[in-house]
Write a protein that holds these residues in place. Structure first.
Motif, PDB file in Angstrom:
ATOM      1  N   PHE A 316       0.844  -1.180   0.000  1.00 15.02           N
ATOM      2  CA  PHE A 316       0.000   0.000   0.000  1.00 15.02           C
ATOM      3  C   PHE A 316       0.889   1.242   0.000  1.00 15.02           C
ATOM      4  O   PHE A 316       1.800   1.361   0.820  1.00 15.02           O
ATOM      5  CB  PHE A 316      -0.847  -0.026   1.280  1.00 15.02           C
ATOM      6  N   GLN A 322       1.054  11.483   6.976  1.00 17.77           N
ATOM      7  CA  GLN A 322       1.167  11.555   8.429  1.00 17.77           C
ATOM      8  C   GLN A 322       0.401  10.449   9.133  1.00 17.77           C
ATOM      9  O   GLN A 322       0.898   9.839  10.060  1.00 17.77           O
ATOM     10  CB  GLN A 322       0.660  12.897   8.930  1.00 17.77           C
ATOM     11  N   THR A 323      -0.840  10.194   8.712  1.00 14.58           N
ATOM     12  CA  THR A 323      -1.624   9.202   9.438  1.00 14.58           C
ATOM     13  C   THR A 323      -1.426   7.790   8.912  1.00 14.58           C
ATOM     14  O   THR A 323      -1.535   6.842   9.666  1.00 14.58           O
ATOM     15  CB  THR A 323      -3.131   9.504   9.372  1.00 14.58           C
ATOM     16  N   ASP A 324      -1.110   7.624   7.633  1.00  9.92           N
ATOM     17  CA  ASP A 324      -1.074   6.273   7.061  1.00  9.92           C
ATOM     18  C   ASP A 324       0.306   5.807   6.639  1.00  9.92           C
ATOM     19  O   ASP A 324       0.457   4.662   6.223  1.00  9.92           O
ATOM     20  CB  ASP A 324      -1.969   6.192   5.808  1.00  9.92           C
ATOM     21  N   GLY A 325       1.305   6.677   6.691  1.00 13.75           N
ATOM     22  CA  GLY A 325       2.526   6.282   6.025  1.00 13.75           C
ATOM     23  C   GLY A 325       3.797   6.308   6.848  1.00 13.75           C
ATOM     24  O   GLY A 325       4.484   5.309   6.995  1.00 13.75           O
ATOM     25  N   VAL A 326       4.097   7.477   7.429  1.00 12.23           N
ATOM     26  CA  VAL A 326       5.446   7.701   7.936  1.00 12.23           C
ATOM     27  C   VAL A 326       5.614   7.174   9.366  1.00 12.23           C
ATOM     28  O   VAL A 326       4.706   7.286  10.178  1.00 12.23           O
ATOM     29  CB  VAL A 326       5.733   9.220   7.864  1.00 12.23           C
ATOM     30  N   PHE A 327       6.778   6.579   9.636  1.00 11.45           N
ATOM     31  CA  PHE A 327       7.155   6.241  11.012  1.00 11.45           C
ATOM     32  C   PHE A 327       8.093   7.343  11.502  1.00 11.45           C
ATOM     33  O   PHE A 327       9.265   7.367  11.138  1.00 11.45           O
ATOM     34  CB  PHE A 327       7.829   4.872  11.072  1.00 11.45           C
ATOM     35  N   PRO A 328       7.573   8.254  12.326  1.00  9.01           N
ATOM     36  CA  PRO A 328       8.287   9.511  12.576  1.00  9.01           C
ATOM     37  C   PRO A 328       9.602   9.365  13.337  1.00  9.01           C
ATOM     38  O   PRO A 328      10.439  10.242  13.273  1.00  9.01           O
ATOM     39  CB  PRO A 328       7.282  10.326  13.402  1.00  9.01           C
ATOM     40  N   LEU A 329       9.799   8.261  14.054  1.00  4.70           N
ATOM     41  CA  LEU A 329      11.034   8.134  14.837  1.00  4.70           C
ATOM     42  C   LEU A 329      12.148   7.486  14.043  1.00  4.70           C
ATOM     43  O   LEU A 329      13.280   7.392  14.502  1.00  4.70           O
ATOM     44  CB  LEU A 329      10.781   7.298  16.099  1.00  4.70           C
ATOM     45  N   TRP A 330      11.856   7.031  12.846  1.00  2.00           N
ATOM     46  CA  TRP A 330      12.819   6.220  12.100  1.00  2.00           C
ATOM     47  C   TRP A 330      13.520   7.008  11.013  1.00  2.00           C
ATOM     48  O   TRP A 330      13.043   8.037  10.536  1.00  2.00           O
ATOM     49  CB  TRP A 330      12.103   5.023  11.483  1.00  2.00           C
ATOM     50  N   VAL A 338      10.872  -1.244   5.993  1.00  2.00           N
ATOM     51  CA  VAL A 338       9.926  -1.836   6.950  1.00  2.00           C
ATOM     52  C   VAL A 338       8.978  -2.836   6.278  1.00  2.00           C
ATOM     53  O   VAL A 338       8.538  -3.809   6.893  1.00  2.00           O
ATOM     54  CB  VAL A 338       9.138  -0.737   7.701  1.00  2.00           C
ATOM     55  N   SER A 339       8.701  -2.632   4.988  1.00  2.00           N
ATOM     56  CA  SER A 339       7.806  -3.560   4.303  1.00  2.00           C
ATOM     57  C   SER A 339       8.540  -4.769   3.731  1.00  2.00           C
ATOM     58  O   SER A 339       7.919  -5.656   3.161  1.00  2.00           O
ATOM     59  CB  SER A 339       7.049  -2.844   3.174  1.00  2.00           C
ATOM     60  N   ARG A 392       9.318   2.195  -0.461  1.00  2.00           N
ATOM     61  CA  ARG A 392       8.902   1.128   0.448  1.00  2.00           C
ATOM     62  C   ARG A 392       8.050   0.097  -0.285  1.00  2.00           C
ATOM     63  O   ARG A 392       8.286  -1.101  -0.208  1.00  2.00           O
ATOM     64  CB  ARG A 392       8.099   1.732   1.601  1.00  2.00           C
TER      65      ARG A 392
ATOM     66  N   GLN B 192       4.953   3.418  16.756  1.00  2.00           N
ATOM     67  CA  GLN B 192       5.032   4.759  16.171  1.00  2.00           C
ATOM     68  C   GLN B 192       3.745   5.146  15.477  1.00  2.00           C
ATOM     69  O   GLN B 192       3.315   6.294  15.536  1.00  2.00           O
ATOM     70  CB  GLN B 192       6.176   4.829  15.158  1.00  2.00           C
ATOM     71  N   ALA B 196      -0.177   3.053  10.002  1.00  2.00           N
ATOM     72  CA  ALA B 196       0.871   2.965   8.982  1.00  2.00           C
ATOM     73  C   ALA B 196       1.516   1.586   8.996  1.00  2.00           C
ATOM     74  O   ALA B 196       1.831   1.034   7.949  1.00  2.00           O
ATOM     75  CB  ALA B 196       1.924   4.044   9.205  1.00  2.00           C
ATOM     76  N   ALA B 200       1.753  -0.945   5.980  1.00  2.00           N
ATOM     77  CA  ALA B 200       3.080  -1.314   5.485  1.00  2.00           C
ATOM     78  C   ALA B 200       3.264  -2.829   5.500  1.00  2.00           C
ATOM     79  O   ALA B 200       4.338  -3.328   5.203  1.00  2.00           O
ATOM     80  CB  ALA B 200       4.168  -0.640   6.315  1.00  2.00           C
TER      81      ALA B 200
END
Lengths: 480, 309
Positions: A316, A322-330, A338-339, A392, B192, B196, B200
């Motif tokens: 996907f 912001q809500t569906d995609g990004v891992f903000p700490l990585w 990640v996929s 990804r 996190q 997502a 993913a």
């Protein structure tokens, strides 16, 4: 006599670590004018607007608003009191509050007994005036609205007439999730707003919109302005040239030769059938069930039982980063691999060396603008984050790729590259399902399903795949 | 040096070392060595449960396992009662303990998944069930462990408790699991941004299931050895482990908001918590004052560690 220029910026510089986001930018905005600001992802547009709206401080340069020079104490509160309002690219509404309550948050002057009622009236009037037929209740919780509706609310909130003055509205990619009809309503409103003496700075990747809405256009590239001229002196080709892109207009609607392979369908259910090697478009007004359908396909691919049957794994590409995609700490590379964790696992552990190598490859392929893929994902501009999300999905090697309006905030040049990659992936036998709010992009599809009110209204392909057919199926027959 | 100071676990270790220095200065070096050895023994039990709690908290907002004390009690009670002091039943006893952990972890997760109860409520209310089962099975009597288990739990290698060494090995294995494997990265991604992570391709519910089961199994094992260490299973044996498991995780530099964790800090924080209480004891403070002081220090640590992000 008031100064004619409302905003004047000169020699503005800003660096983030080693990355120079702005390298001496000059910008003037006249009263009663709309300035269009265009440029690549990472050209510095958003950074410049953040400086102007007081979110970040410039390292050097002068800024004055209404003839008043700004000093180091300039911040968002001061900006608000000078009548500067901003609609950010990343939505800034509180999802747990209603539309009216969100208005109250940004406009503290609405207060006292009955504030709720007056907030409700102000925002409802504003919505009605700007976007007739919007269908949004002032009492609706923002979290329950679609992303397009949220964007509409955010824009209407910025233009709302309350006690505080309103001199300049900065619109940072306001139409990225809007359908054409709503975007046109916004352009019309911007024209009437500037005719009444207000000023607007409009950032958009939709060049037609910029040409239509602006009096003056500023082109940015690599942190500086490269062209400033009256909008009438620009056309699409010149804009693209000045941005430094090569726009290749090869494919026409229905012009894509189908790469459909002789294999059983990978997705089927109801009116929907997708074969390996196809690029399938989802069209229609935004928020009419396209995203829901993509999510249902994705869930079915993971074994959830619903009305769809999906025979292969799917990945996907989120549009709502912001809500569906990004891992903000990585880091950027972690966000990419990640996929692919299963594929990258060698024995017990993940092969991080290989993962980083692949990330570097993607950096080259998609020209992700960063000095180091190990930097945090949020150090990228919005469009570049989107590229990472593409990497990804493409890197995950799943036979089905689902894309939820993935080109939001991606610049023209990168889009061309991504289209090329998508077409190659289809030739390799992957099935692509692509929801887009930009009608132009449907050119790259073999077949298109048009959605309305959660249902598929039409399947178009070949000569039937025309903008007119898409539009007529997107609207109720009475409207069309 | 600056790189070191930015490590999330550094504050826990600074705290532990300062507590130890204070105790040693106030008393003498002999007492200092003694208290260190005790800290290692007790800290080991904190660390074992905190590892499980850390994985659960890392799953993101709302995820916490409050059934740890009840799980420890039930596991220890059933295992001790079964063995009834017979050292030849040690292995089956340990298996019973593991089984209790598996069942409790699964039950917790099923409550969360199918009844859609928030984890904090699900694990807390299920605790009553587990605790009651422990009471019912043995009417609150203390069951003695087999002597062999008791000896093992206090055994030392070159002056270091054997259990501490085993827990160190466990810590290294868990650090590997968290940072180097698909499962660990899945946990971090869910913490996190759960939506997502799902989009993913992370199998969110599967990962949560394994995490809650792992937490319960670690608590069960901890209960088993704690019963050996402290001379038997008692109903209140897990009492202080509820607050302790969470405090150790947070002070150790794991993000309460999820998505970010480390194991190095768990040891620092465990030692810190034990030494803090010891220090307050050394000063001869009353129990009430000790609790207030402990609470205040935990709050302070959370505020300071929250500042940097």
């Amino acid at each position: 006599m008031r100064d004619k220029a409302l905003v004047s910026m000169s020699g503005v510089e800003k660096s983030f670590g080693a990355a120079r986001a702005l390298t001496g930018v000059d910008l003037e905005v006249a009263r009663g004018a709309c300035v269009g600001l265009v440029g690549h992802n990472g050209a510095g547009k958003s950074t410049l607007m953040n400086v102007l709206s007081g979110v970040i401080k410039a390292d050097a340069g002068h800024v004055s608003i209404g003839g008043e020079p700004l000093d180091a104490s300039y911040d968002t509160a001061r900006a608000a009191s000078l009548g500067v309002r901003t609609v950010f690219q990343e939505l800034s509404l509180c999802p747990n509050l209603t539309v009216a309550e969100n208005l109250r948050i940004s406009h503290p002057s609405i207060k006292g007994f009955g504030w709720r009622k007056s907030a409700r009236n102000v925002i409802a009037d504003q919505l009605d005036q700007m976007f007739p037929g919007h269908g949004i209740s002032a009492d609706a919780e923002v979290g329950s609205l679609s992303i397009a509706q949220r964007q509409i609310v955010e824009i209407a909130r910025a233009f709302s007439k309350v006690e505080s003055s309103i001199e300049l509205v900065i619109l940072d990619e306001p139409t990225s999730s809007l359908d054409q009809n709503t975007a046109a309503q916004l352009v019309a409103f911007v024209r009437s707003f500037v005719a009444d003496g207000g000023s607007v700075i409009l950032i958009s990747h939709l060049l037609g919109e910029i040409l239509e809405a602006s009096d003056q256009i500023v082109v940015m590239k690599d942190g500086r302005t490269v062209a400033v001229d009256a909008a009438s002196n620009f056309d699409r080709d010149r804009l693209v040239r000045d941005m430094g892109d090569v726009l290749t207009e090869t494919s026409k609607f229905g012009g894509r030769a189908s790469t459909k392979q002789n294999a059983p369908a990978v997705i089927s259910g109801g009116e929907l059938t997708v074969y390996p090697g196809e690029i399938i478009g989802f069209a229609g007004l935004s928020g009419h069930g396209q995203t829901d359908t993509l999510v249902r396909i994705f869930e079915a691919s993971q074994g959830a039982r619903n009305t769809l049957s999906v025979s292969e794994p799917a990945v996907f590409v989120a549009g709502d980063r912001q809500t569906d995609g990004v891992f903000p700490l990585w880091s950027i590379s972690q966000n990419i691999f990640v996929s692919s964790l299963e594929r990258l696992t060698k024995g017990l552990a993940i092969n991080f060396a290989q993962a980083e190598d692949e990330a570097q490859q993607w950096q080259k392929t998609l020209s992700i603008r960063t000095p180091d893929m190990k930097n945090n994902i949020l150090s990228l501009s919005g469009g570049n984050q989107q590229k990472a999300l593409f990497a990804r999905a493409l890197g995950a090697k799943a036979p089905i790729i689902l894309m939820d309006d993935p080109m939001r905030g991606v610049d023209v040049g990168t889009k061309q590259d991504v289209y090329e990659i998508l077409s190659q992936e289809a030739e390799k036998g992957r099935a692509l399902v692509w929801y887009t709010t930009e009608t132009d992009e449907l050119k790259h599809c073999d077949r298109v399903y048009v959605f309305r009110e959660g249902k598929i209204m039409a399947e178009l392909s070949g000569d039937d795949l025309t903008e007119a057919n898409i539009l007529s199926n997107s609207f109720d027959k009475e409207d069309a | 040096m600056t790189a070191l100071i930015q490590k999330p676990w550094i504050w826990a270790w600074i705290g532990a070392v300062s507590m130890w220095l204070i105790i040693t200065i106030v008393t003498d070096i002999g007492a200092g060595a003694e208290v260190m050895s005790a800290a290692a023994s007790f800290g080991t039990f904190f660390v074992i449960v905190a590892i499980g709690q850390m994985f659960v908290i890392t799953l993101g907002p709302g995820n916490v396992d409050l059934s740890i004390p009840a799980c420890m009690t039930l596991s220890a009670t059933l295992a001790m009662k079964f063995m009834n002091g017979d050292p030849s039943l040690l292995l089956p006893g340990l298996l019973i303990s593991l089984g209790v952990g598996l069942v409790i972890g699964t039950l917790n997760f099923l409550l969360i998944l199918f009844l859609r109860i928030p984890p904090i409520i699900a694990t807390l209310s299920a605790s009553f069930l587990y605790q009651s089962t422990a009471i019912w099975s043995n009417r609150g009597l203390r069951v003695k462990p087999p002597e062999l288990l008791g000896d093992f739990a206090v055994a030392k290698v070159f002056g270091v408790p054997f259990l501490t060494l085993a827990a160190l090995v466990l810590t290294v294995a868990m650090a590997f699991l968290l940072h180097r494997t698909r499962f660990g990265l899945s946990v971090l991604s869910i913490g996190q941004n759960q939506k997502a992570a799902k989009l993913a391709g992370v199998r969110v519910e599967r990962v949560r299931f394994v995490t809650y089961v792992m937490c319960a199994v670690l608590a069960a094992i901890c209960g088993f050895f704690l019963a050996g260490f402290s001379g038997g299973a008692a109903l209140n044996m897990g009492e202080q482990y509820l607050l302790m498991s969470i405090a150790v995780v947070v002070i150790g530099g794991t993000s309460v908001a999820g998505g970010f964790a480390n194991l190095t800090g768990l040891w620092g924080a465990s030692l810190f918590m034990f030494l803090l209480v010891s220090m307050l004891n050394t000063f001869g403070l009353s129990a009430g004052f000790r609790l207030i002081f402990t609470g205040a220090i935990i709050v302070a640590v959370i505020v300071i560690s929250g500042r940097k992000t």
